[in-house]
Design a protein around this motif. Structure first.
Motif, PDB file in Angstrom:
ATOM      1  N   ASN A 231       0.835  -1.215   0.000  1.00 51.37           N
ATOM      2  CA  ASN A 231       0.000   0.000   0.000  1.00 51.37           C
ATOM      3  C   ASN A 231       0.862   1.253   0.000  1.00 51.37           C
ATOM      4  O   ASN A 231       0.535   2.255  -0.656  1.00 51.37           O
ATOM      5  N   ALA A 232       1.937   1.223   0.740  1.00 61.14           N
ATOM      6  CA  ALA A 232       2.827   2.384   0.772  1.00 61.14           C
ATOM      7  C   ALA A 232       3.427   2.652  -0.595  1.00 61.14           C
ATOM      8  O   ALA A 232       3.555   3.809  -1.024  1.00 61.14           O
ATOM      9  N   LEU A 233       3.803   1.570  -1.294  1.00 64.27           N
ATOM     10  CA  LEU A 233       4.378   1.744  -2.635  1.00 64.27           C
ATOM     11  C   LEU A 233       3.364   2.358  -3.594  1.00 64.27           C
ATOM     12  O   LEU A 233       3.694   3.279  -4.357  1.00 64.27           O
ATOM     13  N   MET A 234       2.115   1.871  -3.546  1.00 62.65           N
ATOM     14  CA  MET A 234       1.095   2.429  -4.438  1.00 62.65           C
ATOM     15  C   MET A 234       0.860   3.913  -4.144  1.00 62.65           C
ATOM     16  O   MET A 234       0.733   4.726  -5.072  1.00 62.65           O
ATOM     17  N   PHE A 235       0.814   4.264  -2.866  1.00 58.91           N
ATOM     18  CA  PHE A 235       0.573   5.666  -2.526  1.00 58.91           C
ATOM     19  C   PHE A 235       1.745   6.542  -2.960  1.00 58.91           C
ATOM     20  O   PHE A 235       1.546   7.635  -3.508  1.00 58.91           O
ATOM     21  N   LEU A 236       2.978   6.059  -2.722  1.00 51.02           N
ATOM     22  CA  LEU A 236       4.140   6.864  -3.078  1.00 51.02           C
ATOM     23  C   LEU A 236       4.222   7.068  -4.587  1.00 51.02           C
ATOM     24  O   LEU A 236       4.603   8.154  -5.055  1.00 51.02           O
ATOM     25  N   MET A 237       3.891   6.032  -5.364  1.00 50.75           N
ATOM     26  CA  MET A 237       3.907   6.187  -6.821  1.00 50.75           C
ATOM     27  C   MET A 237       2.878   7.233  -7.263  1.00 50.75           C
ATOM     28  O   MET A 237       3.186   8.091  -8.105  1.00 50.75           O
ATOM     29  N   GLN A 238       1.697   7.155  -6.706  1.00 49.81           N
ATOM     30  CA  GLN A 238       0.666   8.127  -7.059  1.00 49.81           C
ATOM     31  C   GLN A 238       1.052   9.534  -6.614  1.00 49.81           C
ATOM     32  O   GLN A 238       0.830  10.514  -7.327  1.00 49.81           O
ATOM     33  N   ALA A 239       1.635   9.639  -5.408  1.00 47.47           N
ATOM     34  CA  ALA A 239       2.059  10.954  -4.915  1.00 47.47           C
ATOM     35  C   ALA A 239       3.175  11.521  -5.777  1.00 47.47           C
ATOM     36  O   ALA A 239       3.187  12.724  -6.098  1.00 47.47           O
ATOM     37  N   ALA A 240       4.145  10.655  -6.187  1.00 41.70           N
ATOM     38  CA  ALA A 240       5.224  11.131  -7.053  1.00 41.70           C
ATOM     39  C   ALA A 240       4.674  11.590  -8.394  1.00 41.70           C
ATOM     40  O   ALA A 240       5.093  12.634  -8.938  1.00 41.70           O
ATOM     41  N   ALA A 241       3.737  10.826  -8.934  1.00 40.11           N
ATOM     42  CA  ALA A 241       3.151  11.212 -10.221  1.00 40.11           C
ATOM     43  C   ALA A 241       2.419  12.536 -10.097  1.00 40.11           C
ATOM     44  O   ALA A 241       2.507  13.400 -10.994  1.00 40.11           O
ATOM     45  N   THR A 242       1.686  12.737  -8.982  1.00 41.24           N
ATOM     46  CA  THR A 242       0.954  13.995  -8.791  1.00 41.24           C
ATOM     47  C   THR A 242       1.920  15.173  -8.685  1.00 41.24           C
ATOM     48  O   THR A 242       1.695  16.235  -9.285  1.00 41.24           O
ATOM     49  N   GLY A 243       3.020  14.980  -7.953  1.00 36.00           N
ATOM     50  CA  GLY A 243       4.003  16.056  -7.844  1.00 36.00           C
ATOM     51  C   GLY A 243       4.651  16.382  -9.174  1.00 36.00           C
ATOM     52  O   GLY A 243       4.811  17.564  -9.528  1.00 36.00           O
TER      53      GLY A 243
END
Length: 1021
Positions: A231-243
């Motif tokens: 779950n942490a990996l999925m969130f970090l990928m989405q957060a990186a993409a948003t940034g």
């Protein structure tokens, strides 16, 4: 699942009243400081905008100040409603416990109601578990109401300050640092605190934290603080993409495609997708509130999860892993946001790669394209995996208690809190009896909450708890049941037998406790206060009700000077119905008021239990003079056996009478109605002929001299009664709510059982200013006051000269004015002193002249029949004269300096006192037509004789004094005979002349013997 399964009343319950930790206290203080700083920063920001040289910022500053004032007003309403209405008793206790903190926090809470939460959490007391339970509920309520405050102030304030910064940036003006700080703090408040309160409202329960904690521990329901690696990996990928997407849009600048600025559209899509995710998350929590109630235990973590859900919904799995299977349309809507965001940015990055020239480097666009593609693919896999978990997640829901189960468990906790509080209070009372109340908190914290538990303690145990030898000895004595005060007075032992603590009355005498003001306020528990009131009521039973003994709620009954009966043969038809009444207010002779006071000083207002009337009566004096009321007894009889009139409790006001109805009071209790017929108040009944009516209640019928059940038949003006035969045939066909009808209602016309108040009638009698002489029906002259103010006291909508027409018989009559019938007044004052009956005309009455009658008369029950009469006009009232003997000198023109009061003679109709009279024959004859000592026979009673004594001032006015006697009584002294001038021609001179000195000696001997007899009776008692 059984509700009790979530409650461990012996062990787990203690977590609810555990004292707040230092970190918890620090957290509450930090939240209060943050709320207060938010308010102060908004003030600084508004001030900064108002002090600039730009008109736009001026207006924004004024708007910000207006928002602050409006929020303060809303916060004051919230605080007053919660602390002054819904939980008044709780905050009254807290105010007494910590007055300084209470005042400070209440003032600061005007900026944000949540500041009160910090005050409440610091006041939780282990010795008051029921209070701690209520505090937790109130804290939750303040958090809910905090959302109202933030909607009124924080959200608009954030918009104002953001627009201020925007105006400064586009105009290249410097941004004031208070505005920037206010914007940051306000945004933090809006994002975190508002979301926190939104979650509280979404779950929407008043269950205490204790019940939530117990259920969460048993079901292992908690908010996961740390996510799994996947779950942490999925969130970090989405957060990186948003940034990266935001950096791409910022560096790309305006992107015109087909005349449309795609950059603006992309910004809007990113913002809307995040907003939709957050809103859907709150709606999802509302939908699954029966499953997600454990969020209330970790609101801070739950808010972070909801905020991060705007980036990726996977963060909501920290709240509950079963959300994807149960979220329904809200979960689908949350998935649409990130999917739309990744798809749009992937397409936009691909278009940027395809373009030959683009402000963003091609390598960055390629990387962004790959990143958004991976995130999109990974998100699709996440969606598929989440829906595959539906069967397993659904199976878990059956084991999770719902909010209904938790509310039931919380009720059991509250009941246990009440019982524990009672046990602790009993222990506190025991310790207070020996002056050991300072050890209560120590004993409770160590688990000793009952008297039985304290009895089991040995001397060594008490020493370990910190009690010194003397305190241990006293506590051991109390635990054995021995009194710590063996030489108590009898009244204290009586109170202790009633389980009323007496240490609060230390230093007071029995008389001070019985008659002192605010003695019940010294007691804390409602049970003790009620027991004390019953004890005081029974101890004072039979005493005259005076200004010194009166208390609100005290029961009273008619006294020896009662003179308000309408008849002699039916006590249940009187205003007190022969029963007791409750004191509801008074006004002392000095003007001090309490409750619902009468209009005149020296009177008390009583609401009678049986009849339901509320009337005013005179206070008595310690000497027993003019005692309208005496103190009654505590009457708690159950309604058993055949229903008696004195068992009625008429409290419901409704129209009585099928025609020309008036307001009356009815008894609507089920237990009394069922004694008469199997029908209750509000039941709709039907006769065999199909006539429908509604049961109103019970009321004593003076005409039939029995209790009747009254019904309002459809189409009738008011309620009436059925014959006994018809009553047995009624069938209940339904039920409806019946609204009370009061005399003050506009459509009633003030017709009611209540006439002029007794104190107002006495005031009218003393303040009459007669301007009209008229003849009564007996041909006797009466003097009337025709003033509107005096007539208005009778609560009748008439004035002097109004012509009224009776709707029933067409008879007309004219309203004249207010006055007294001298003959009736004489009968009341002289002949019927021992009777409780009110003689019509003897006191101030409103007089009418019926057309065709020889003179004027009174109608004592006119207030009940107002709807029967119509005003048809007015006419001038002409005086009527009657010659009744030779003219005498006017006593009103007599100068007090001309009197020679040198003859001593007793005065008084009940108890004699010494007085001096002017008995000069020529002087007295000039004003009366008789000489002193003349014995006259009155026309009212054959064996009644009055002797003229002389003239003496009374209240600064010269009056003629007489002595009265007949075959059954002899007055102890001289008295006034109101209206003697009118009756002078009807007096018969017996020819006897009484020697006033001999009469004086007889009366003095008689009065002395009477006083000796009273003394002997007192000694015999």
């Amino acid at each position: 699942m059984a509700r009790v399964a979530y409650v461990q009343l012996d062990e787990e319950y203690g977590s609810m009243v555990k004292p707040i930790s230092k970190w918890g206290l620090l957290k509450e203080y930090a939240i209060c400081a943050f709320c207060l700083y938010d308010f102060i920063s908004d003030i600084w920001a508004s001030t900064a905008n108002c002090h600039t040289n730009h008109s736009k910022l001026h207006m924004l500053g004024y708007i910000g100040a207006a928002l602050l004032l409006g929020s303060c007003f809303v916060n004051v309403i919230i605080i007053c409603r919660t602390t002054g209405r819904e939980h008044r008793d709780l905050f009254r206790r807290l105010r007494k416990k910590a007055p300084l903190q209470w005042q400070l926090c209440r003032i600061l809470a005007c900026s944000n109601p949540e500041i009160m939460c910090g005050f409440l959490r610091t006041q939780e007391d282990a010795t008051r578990p029921e209070e701690a339970h209520e505090i937790q509920v109130v804290v939750r309520k303040f958090k809910e109401l905090g959302l109202v405050a933030q909607c009124c102030e924080d959200a608009p304030q954030a918009a104002v300050q953001a627009y201020s910064v925007y105006v400064c940036l586009i105009n290249s003006w410097p941004v004031a640092w208070p505005v920037a700080m206010s914007l940051g703090v306000t945004l933090s408040m809006v994002i975190f605190k508002m979301l926190m309160n939104c979650l509280v409202i979404a779950i929407g329960t008043a269950v205490s934290d204790a019940a939530l904690q117990i259920a969460a521990q048993r079901q292992r329901r908690c908010v996961e603080t740390f996510p799994s690696a996947n779950n942490a990996l999925m969130f970090l990928m989405q957060a990186a993409a948003t940034g990266c997407n935001l950096v791409f849009l910022q560096r790309a600048g305006p992107i015109p495609i087909g005349g449309v600025d795609v950059q603006t559209i992309a910004y809007i899509v990113l913002a809307l997708s995040s907003l939709i995710c957050v809103t859907s998350a709150i709606a999802l929590v509302r939908t699954l509130r029966n499953r997600l109630w454990h969020l209330l235990l970790r609101l801070d973590v739950a808010v972070v999860c909801v905020v991060f859900a705007s980036i990726h919904p996977v963060t909501l799995l920290q709240l509950d892993s079963g959300i994807p299977a149960l979220g329904g349309c809200w979960w689908t809507l949350m998935l649409a946001g990130p999917c739309l965001r990744s798809t749009l940015m992937a397409v936009l990055a691909g278009w940027a790669v395809w373009k030959t020239t683009f402000p963003v480097p091609e390598r960055y666009c390629l990387a962004l394209l790959v990143l958004n593609g991976c995130v999109l693919v990974q998100f699709i896999f996440f969606v598929l995996d989440s829906y595959d978990d539906e069967p397993g997640a659904g199976a878990v829901t059956t084991a999770i208690p719902t909010l209904t189960d938790l509310e039931g468990a919380d009720d059991e906790l509250k009941q246990e809190a009440r019982q524990t509080g009672q046990r602790v209070q009993e222990l506190a009372d025991l310790l207070a009896t020996g002056g050991l109340d300072r050890h209560l908190e120590c004993l409770v914290q160590e688990g000793y909450e009952t008297v039985d538990q304290v009895r089991e303690l040995t001397d060594e145990d008490l020493a370990d708890l910190g009690l010194n030898p003397s305190d241990r000895a006293v506590l051991a004595q109390l635990a054995r049941g021995a009194s710590a005060f063996p030489h108590d007075e009898a009244w204290k032992r009586e109170l202790r037998d009633l389980d009323v603590p007496t240490h609060v009355f230390n230093g007071c005498t029995e008389g001070e406790v019985l008659r002192g003001q605010n003695m019940t306020d010294r007691l804390q528990k409602h049970r003790h206060k009620q027991a004390f009131k019953r004890w005081r009521q029974n101890r004072l039973q039979g005493e005259i009700l005076t200004e010194e003994t009166v208390k609100l709620g005290m029961l009273v009954s008619r006294g020896p000077a009662w003179c308000y009966d309408q008849s002699d043969d039916d006590p249940y038809a009187e205003e007190d119905a022969g029963g007791q009444g409750s004191v509801v207010g008074w006004r002392t002779a000095q003007g001090r008021t309490e409750g619902n006071p009468p209009s005149q000083p020296g009177w008390v207002r009583v609401e009678w239990q049986v009849s339901g009337y509320s009337k005013n009566y005179r206070f008595g004096t310690a000497a027993g003079q003019r005692a309208d009321l005496v103190i009654g007894h505590d009457d708690r009889r159950a309604v058993a056996g055949e229903l008696q009139p004195d068992q009625l409790r008429c409290t419901f006001s409704y129209l009585c009478g099928t025609q020309h109805a008036h307001c009356a009071k009815f008894d609507i209790r089920d237990e009394t109605c069922l004694k008469v017929a199997p029908i209750k108040h509000g039941d709709v009944v039907r006769t065999p002929k199909g006539q429908s009516s509604t049961c109103i209640g019970l009321k004593y019928d003076p005409g039939e001299k029995k209790i009747q059940m009254w019904f309002h038949v459809e189409g009738k003006e008011g309620c009436g009664v059925y014959e006994d035969e018809e009553l047995a045939t009624l069938k209940v066909v339904g039920h409806r709510d019946v609204q009370q009808v009061r005399p003050e209602d506009d459509d009633v016309g003030a017709a009611s059982d209540g006439e002029i108040e007794h104190d107002d009638r006495e005031w009218v009698g003393k303040n009459l200013r007669p301007t009209l002489q008229y003849l009564s029906k007996t041909g006797k002259p009466i003097k009337l006051d025709v003033g509107d103010a005096v007539i208005a006291k009778f609560k009748l909508p008439y004035k002097s000269g109004d012509v009224l027409k009776d709707r029933v018989d067409g008879e007309t009559m004219t309203c004249l004015g207010v006055g007294k019938d001298p003959m009736a007044a004489f009968a009341r004052e002289s002949l019927f002193q021992t009777s409780h009956r009110r003689i019509p005309g003897a006191i101030a009455e409103l007089w009418f002249h019926v057309e065709g009658a020889p003179g004027a008369g009174v109608n004592p029950s006119l207030h009940k029949h107002l709807r029967r009469f119509d005003k048809v006009g007015t006419r001038p009232v002409e005086p009527q004269q009657d010659e009744f003997g030779p003219a005498l000198a006017d006593l009103d023109n007599l100068d007090l300096g001309d009197l020679q009061c040198d003859f001593e003679f007793p005065k008084g109709l009940v108890r004699a006192s010494k007085a001096r009279f002017d008995v000069r024959p020529e002087f007295v004859s000039k004003y009366t037509g008789f000489i002193p000592g003349t014995v006259l026979q009155t026309p009212l009673k054959a064996d009644a004789r009055v002797t003229l004594i002389g003239i003496m001032p009374d209240d600064g006015t010269p009056k003629v004094w007489w002595h009265y006697e007949d075959s059954s009584q002899r007055h102890p002294g001289a008295g006034l005979m109101e209206g003697w001038e009118v009756m002078r021609k009807d007096f018969v001179d017996t020819g006897e002349r009484q020697d006033l000195k001999e009469l004086r000696d007889k009366l003095q001997a008689q009065n002395g013997l009477g006083e000796l007899k009273q003394l002997l009776q007192a000694l015999g008692k």
